[in-house]
Scaffold this motif. Structure first.
Motif, short mmCIF file in Angstrom:
data_model
loop_
_atom_site.label_atom_id
_atom_site.label_comp_id
_atom_site.label_asym_id
_atom_site.label_seq_id
_atom_site.Cartn_x
_atom_site.Cartn_y
_atom_site.Cartn_z
N LEU A 47 0.82 -1.21 0.00
CA LEU A 47 0.00 0.00 0.00
C LEU A 47 0.86 1.26 0.00
CD1 LEU A 47 -2.99 -0.80 2.40
CD2 LEU A 47 -3.12 -0.08 0.01
N LEU A 48 1.91 1.26 0.81
CA LEU A 48 2.79 2.43 0.85
C LEU A 48 3.51 2.62 -0.48
CD1 LEU A 48 4.33 2.20 4.44
CD2 LEU A 48 2.59 3.79 3.61
N LEU A 49 3.80 1.51 -1.15
CA LEU A 49 4.43 1.59 -2.46
C LEU A 49 3.47 2.20 -3.47
CD1 LEU A 49 7.04 0.79 -4.02
CD2 LEU A 49 5.89 -1.37 -4.58
N GLU A 58 -5.44 5.55 7.68
CA GLU A 58 -5.71 5.26 6.27
C GLU A 58 -5.32 3.83 5.91
OE1 GLU A 58 -5.05 9.84 4.64
OE2 GLU A 58 -3.41 8.38 4.62
N LEU A 59 -4.19 3.39 6.43
CA LEU A 59 -3.76 2.01 6.17
C LEU A 59 -4.74 1.02 6.81
CD1 LEU A 59 0.08 2.41 6.75
CD2 LEU A 59 -1.03 1.93 4.57
N GLY A 60 -5.19 1.34 8.01
CA GLY A 60 -6.13 0.46 8.70
C GLY A 60 -7.43 0.32 7.94
N LEU A 61 -7.94 1.44 7.41
CA LEU A 61 -9.18 1.39 6.64
C LEU A 61 -9.01 0.55 5.38
CD1 LEU A 61 -10.37 5.11 6.93
CD2 LEU A 61 -11.46 3.09 7.95
N LEU A 65 -8.17 -3.19 9.27
CA LEU A 65 -7.57 -3.38 10.59
C LEU A 65 -7.73 -2.11 11.41
CD1 LEU A 65 -4.20 -5.03 9.51
CD2 LEU A 65 -6.21 -6.20 10.42
N SER A 66 -7.61 -2.24 12.71
CA SER A 66 -7.66 -1.08 13.58
C SER A 66 -6.37 -0.28 13.44
CB SER A 66 -7.85 -1.51 15.04
OG SER A 66 -6.68 -2.18 15.50
N PRO A 67 -6.42 1.04 13.66
CA PRO A 67 -5.18 1.83 13.61
C PRO A 67 -4.12 1.32 14.58
CG PRO A 67 -7.10 3.27 13.60
CD PRO A 67 -7.61 1.88 13.85
#
Length: 259
Positions: A47-49, A58-61, A65-67
């Motif tokens: 995702l970061l790539l 944002e990654l959790g959504l 997953l939870s933050p």
């Protein structure tokens, strides 16, 4: 009474199901938590790539997953130097609370991703061979090892003139370059062993790379050398023989090993 009996029977059945052993073939399909952690980290990296940067929320959504769960992975990646974080610039008036932090991949993390360098290098050498011939490939290979030769020569400045002493100094210099090299003294002279070759896949097709490296070794140790084995040719180690007379009084079977 019948309803009570039915309820008791249903409860017993549920307890039996809960206590029943998991079939072996089903258990094997359930990955351990460590495998799940690796998979989640891979998804974070992907995702970061794709996004360039993102917050833990944002990654959790995106991952469902939870933050807090994402931050656990991000903290581990921060400790390993795989991500870096910074405050996200706020547009307009900032609200209460700490500013959001965004995470991005570091160069170290990008180096762990799959690359096509070998394929690109092989394609380039094929083009050179097609348009210039084998001599041009050899010239290219010689030019490529010039920098390596200069750095190793500087590292060997205090090694003296003895070829075997210079081989040991060269082994240390090559190890610093990532070749995992070692030198040993044997009855007929010495051996330089390289346990890693950065260009092995390309050299498997273009032996000029190995030949250029052999010439560098010869010039650096100050004597003729002979390649006995190469990783590019399918051997486990690149082995170079350095012929030298056994010093008077020295035991022929004595070995000096440098790592």
């Amino acid at each position: 009474m019948k309803n009570a009996d039915a309820m008791l029977s249903a409860a017993a059945q549920r307890a039996q199901v809960r206590s029943a052993p998991v079939p072996h073939d089903v258990a094997e399909t359930c990955p351990p938590s460590a495998a799940l952690d690796v998979r989640t980290r891979d998804r974070v990296t992907e995702l970061l790539l794709q996004e360039g940067s993102a917050t833990a929320t944002e990654l959790g959504l995106a991952l469902g997953l939870s933050p807090a769960g994402v931050r656990r992975h991000l903290d581990a990646m921060l400790a390993e130097g795989l991500v870096e974080s910074r405050e996200r610039p706020e547009r307009g008036r900032r609200g209460r609370g700490r500013p959001a932090r965004v995470f991005t991949l570091t160069e170290a993390a990008r180096e762990t991703l799959p690359h096509t360098y070998d394929g690109l290098a092989t394609a380039a050498l094929r083009w050179i061979a097609e348009h210039g011939g084998p001599a041009e490939v050899a010239a290219f290979a010689a030019a490529q090892v010039e920098g390596l030769e200069e750095r190793c020569r500087a590292a060997m400045a205090e090694a003296g003139a003895d070829p075997l002493a210079r081989a040991e100094a060269l082994a240390r210099a090559l190890t610093a370059e990532g070749y995992a090299a070692g030198a040993t003294t044997i009855a007929t002279g010495g051996q330089l062993c390289q346990h890693h070759c950065p260009v092995a896949h390309v050299a498997a097709e273009f032996s000029q790379l190995c030949e250029a490296e052999t010439q560098v070794i010869s010039r650096l140790v100050g004597t003729h050398v002979q390649r006995l084995a190469t990783i590019a040719n399918g051997d486990g180690v690149c082995t170079t023989h350095i012929p030298a007379p056994v010093q008077p009084g020295a035991r022929p079977d004595r070995q000096r090993i440098v790592r």
